[in-house]
Design a protein around this motif. Structure first.
Motif, mmCIF file in Angstrom:
data_model
loop_
_atom_site.group_PDB
_atom_site.id
_atom_site.type_symbol
_atom_site.label_atom_id
_atom_site.label_comp_id
_atom_site.label_asym_id
_atom_site.label_seq_id
_atom_site.Cartn_x
_atom_site.Cartn_y
_atom_site.Cartn_z
ATOM 1 N N LEU A 271 0.784 -1.238 0.000
ATOM 2 C CA LEU A 271 0.000 0.000 0.000
ATOM 3 C C LEU A 271 0.816 1.288 0.000
ATOM 4 C CD1 LEU A 271 -2.834 1.242 0.130
ATOM 5 C CD2 LEU A 271 -2.611 1.235 2.615
ATOM 6 N N GLY A 272 1.704 1.434 0.958
ATOM 7 C CA GLY A 272 2.367 2.720 1.199
ATOM 8 C C GLY A 272 3.103 3.319 0.026
ATOM 9 N N ASN A 273 3.723 2.490 -0.814
ATOM 10 C CA ASN A 273 4.502 3.028 -1.927
ATOM 11 C C ASN A 273 3.655 3.694 -2.997
ATOM 12 O OD1 ASN A 273 6.850 2.136 -0.743
ATOM 13 N ND2 ASN A 273 6.998 0.299 -2.002
ATOM 14 N N ASP A 274 2.406 3.305 -3.111
ATOM 15 C CA ASP A 274 1.593 3.850 -4.207
ATOM 16 C C ASP A 274 0.184 4.247 -3.793
ATOM 17 O OD1 ASP A 274 0.708 1.279 -3.814
ATOM 18 O OD2 ASP A 274 0.884 0.660 -5.898
ATOM 19 N N LEU A 275 -0.037 4.535 -2.530
ATOM 20 C CA LEU A 275 -1.366 4.881 -2.043
ATOM 21 C C LEU A 275 -1.997 6.018 -2.851
ATOM 22 C CD1 LEU A 275 -3.585 4.478 0.090
ATOM 23 C CD2 LEU A 275 -2.421 6.177 1.486
ATOM 24 N N LYS A 276 -1.225 7.034 -3.176
ATOM 25 C CA LYS A 276 -1.790 8.198 -3.869
ATOM 26 C C LYS A 276 -2.161 7.912 -5.321
ATOM 27 C CE LYS A 276 0.337 11.509 -0.815
ATOM 28 N NZ LYS A 276 1.231 12.646 -0.655
ATOM 29 N N GLN A 277 -1.736 6.776 -5.863
ATOM 30 C CA GLN A 277 -2.077 6.417 -7.245
ATOM 31 C C GLN A 277 -3.255 5.448 -7.334
ATOM 32 O OE1 GLN A 277 1.478 6.094 -6.372
ATOM 33 N NE2 GLN A 277 1.627 8.223 -6.985
ATOM 34 N N LEU A 278 -3.842 5.081 -6.226
ATOM 35 C CA LEU A 278 -4.896 4.072 -6.222
ATOM 36 C C LEU A 278 -6.270 4.722 -6.418
ATOM 37 C CD1 LEU A 278 -3.612 1.818 -3.327
ATOM 38 C CD2 LEU A 278 -3.324 1.502 -5.775
ATOM 39 N N HIS A 279 -6.651 4.909 -7.681
ATOM 40 C CA HIS A 279 -7.933 5.552 -7.977
ATOM 41 C C HIS A 279 -8.875 4.643 -8.743
ATOM 42 C CE1 HIS A 279 -6.312 9.250 -6.410
ATOM 43 N NE2 HIS A 279 -5.252 9.099 -7.184
ATOM 44 N N THR A 280 -8.434 3.464 -9.110
ATOM 45 C CA THR A 280 -9.293 2.517 -9.825
ATOM 46 C C THR A 280 -10.125 1.750 -8.789
ATOM 47 O OG1 THR A 280 -7.685 0.720 -9.693
ATOM 48 C CG2 THR A 280 -7.518 2.217 -11.605
ATOM 49 N N PRO A 281 -11.202 1.112 -9.199
ATOM 50 C CA PRO A 281 -11.965 0.302 -8.236
ATOM 51 C C PRO A 281 -11.091 -0.749 -7.547
ATOM 52 C CG PRO A 281 -13.264 0.634 -10.219
ATOM 53 C CD PRO A 281 -11.890 1.190 -10.498
ATOM 54 N N GLY A 282 -10.220 -1.418 -8.305
ATOM 55 C CA GLY A 282 -9.337 -2.415 -7.702
ATOM 56 C C GLY A 282 -8.350 -1.790 -6.735
ATOM 57 N N GLY A 283 -7.789 -0.667 -7.108
ATOM 58 C CA GLY A 283 -6.846 0.023 -6.244
ATOM 59 C C GLY A 283 -7.485 0.475 -4.937
ATOM 60 N N LEU A 284 -8.703 0.960 -5.026
ATOM 61 C CA LEU A 284 -9.409 1.374 -3.806
ATOM 62 C C LEU A 284 -9.755 0.170 -2.936
ATOM 63 C CD1 LEU A 284 -11.672 4.177 -5.277
ATOM 64 C CD2 LEU A 284 -9.728 4.451 -3.718
ATOM 65 N N ARG A 285 -10.116 -0.947 -3.560
ATOM 66 C CA ARG A 285 -10.362 -2.170 -2.773
ATOM 67 C C ARG A 285 -9.093 -2.564 -2.020
ATOM 68 N NH1 ARG A 285 -13.681 -3.845 -7.094
ATOM 69 N NH2 ARG A 285 -11.913 -4.748 -8.206
ATOM 70 N N ARG A 286 -7.963 -2.536 -2.721
ATOM 71 C CA ARG A 286 -6.695 -2.892 -2.077
ATOM 72 C C ARG A 286 -6.405 -1.967 -0.908
ATOM 73 N NH1 ARG A 286 -0.894 -1.590 -3.906
ATOM 74 N NH2 ARG A 286 -1.796 -1.117 -5.930
ATOM 75 N N ALA A 287 -6.551 -0.655 -1.126
ATOM 76 C CA ALA A 287 -6.269 0.314 -0.065
ATOM 77 C C ALA A 287 -7.165 0.078 1.144
ATOM 78 C CB ALA A 287 -6.452 1.731 -0.601
ATOM 79 N N ARG A 288 -8.448 -0.110 0.922
ATOM 80 C CA ARG A 288 -9.369 -0.327 2.039
ATOM 81 C C ARG A 288 -9.027 -1.616 2.797
ATOM 82 N NH1 ARG A 288 -13.507 0.872 -2.054
ATOM 83 N NH2 ARG A 288 -13.867 3.119 -1.952
ATOM 84 N N ARG A 289 -8.735 -2.662 2.060
ATOM 85 C CA ARG A 289 -8.423 -3.946 2.706
ATOM 86 C C ARG A 289 -7.149 -3.866 3.529
ATOM 87 N NH1 ARG A 289 -10.080 -7.403 -2.681
ATOM 88 N NH2 ARG A 289 -12.318 -7.459 -2.214
ATOM 89 N N VAL A 290 -6.133 -3.239 2.971
ATOM 90 C CA VAL A 290 -4.860 -3.136 3.688
ATOM 91 C C VAL A 290 -5.002 -2.229 4.905
ATOM 92 C CG1 VAL A 290 -2.463 -2.339 3.543
ATOM 93 C CG2 VAL A 290 -3.456 -3.688 1.674
ATOM 94 N N LEU A 291 -5.669 -1.084 4.737
ATOM 95 C CA LEU A 291 -5.860 -0.185 5.872
ATOM 96 C C LEU A 291 -6.617 -0.875 7.001
ATOM 97 C CD1 LEU A 291 -6.710 3.124 3.984
ATOM 98 C CD2 LEU A 291 -4.660 2.681 5.367
ATOM 99 N N ALA A 292 -7.609 -1.662 6.648
ATOM 100 C CA ALA A 292 -8.440 -2.323 7.656
ATOM 101 C C ALA A 292 -7.652 -3.315 8.517
ATOM 102 C CB ALA A 292 -9.615 -3.029 6.987
ATOM 103 N N VAL A 293 -6.582 -3.892 7.990
ATOM 104 C CA VAL A 293 -5.800 -4.871 8.770
ATOM 105 C C VAL A 293 -4.438 -4.329 9.202
ATOM 106 C CG1 VAL A 293 -6.954 -6.857 7.726
ATOM 107 C CG2 VAL A 293 -4.811 -6.023 6.732
ATOM 108 N N SER A 294 -4.216 -3.042 9.025
ATOM 109 C CA SER A 294 -2.889 -2.476 9.262
ATOM 110 C C SER A 294 -2.630 -2.039 10.696
ATOM 111 C CB SER A 294 -2.665 -1.284 8.322
ATOM 112 O OG SER A 294 -3.561 -0.224 8.641
ATOM 113 N N GLY A 295 -3.535 -2.302 11.599
ATOM 114 C CA GLY A 295 -3.348 -1.907 12.991
ATOM 115 C C GLY A 295 -2.001 -2.286 13.576
ATOM 116 N N PRO A 296 -1.506 -3.508 13.374
ATOM 117 C CA PRO A 296 -0.234 -3.905 13.990
ATOM 118 C C PRO A 296 1.016 -3.247 13.385
ATOM 119 C CG PRO A 296 -1.523 -5.847 13.350
ATOM 120 C CD PRO A 296 -2.185 -4.651 12.768
#
Length: 189
Positions: free
Chosen positions: A126-151
């Motif tokens: 996620l972190g290397n390309d978060l600002k480039q994630l504007h496609t539906p797939g990219g947003l799914r990836r960002a949401r999924r990773v953020l949701a489990v990134s607590g640790p």
């Protein structure tokens, strides 16, 4: 023949087949985790295959089973020169419409909790390309990773969290720890 079909053929050669969603090994019924425990390591150690071919077949097995033990074996067998392909395969599956439960479990219980792997894993998925994630797939990836990134250690995710907080389409995916803070790093990590 696609990779998943090659894996099915490899399993069938060992008398492991799927029929109507049920796995049978020599007539014994198994679930996906049991199939993974029994055959993932053997598949990923096939001596006549290149490391790249084994990696692709490992991800084919993961696509077929969506079982966490496959992710463990893929990481164990990963050759140093194939890390870019490994992360590309994680990103690809994190963008898929169907949630990749085994990969999310791998991030949450393995890669994101280990202080040595967490910063690299978070940056790669996620972190290397978060600002480039504007496609539906990219947003799914960002949401999924953020949701489990607590640790993930705060220093590795601070920039990404601050950016996600500015995006209504990502803000809700931030872990509750973020919402409870004043957007300063939590104590401890």
């Amino acid at each position: 023949m696609d990779v998943v079909e090659r894996v099915r053929t490899w399993l069938a050669d060992r008398d492991v087949v799927e029929a109507d969603g049920v796995w049978l090994a020599r007539g014994e019924e198994l679930d996906a985790d049991e199939v993974a425990h029994e055959w993932a390591r053997e598949l990923l150690e096939e001596p006549q295959l290149t490391g790249y071919a084994r990696l692709l077949l490992g991800f084919g097995l993961l696509d077929l089973l969506d079982a966490y033990p496959v992710t463990v074996e893929i990481r164990r067998a990963l050759e140093p020169g194939l890390t870019s392909e490994f992360w590309a395969n994680y990103r690809l599956r994190l963008e898929a419409p169907k949630p990749p439960e085994a990969i999310l479990e791998s991030l949450w219980t393995d890669l994101f909790v280990d202080e040595d792997t967490a910063p690299i894993a978070f940056a790669e998925v996620l972190g290397n390309d978060l600002k480039q994630l504007h496609t539906p797939g990219g947003l799914r990836r960002a949401r999924r990773v953020l949701a489990v990134s607590g640790p993930v250690p705060w220093t590795a995710k601070d920039r990404a969290y601050r950016y996600a907080a500015t995006r209504p389409d990502l803000r809700l995916a931030l872990p509750r720890e973020w919402e409870l803070t004043t957007h300063d790093p939590p104590q401890g990590r």
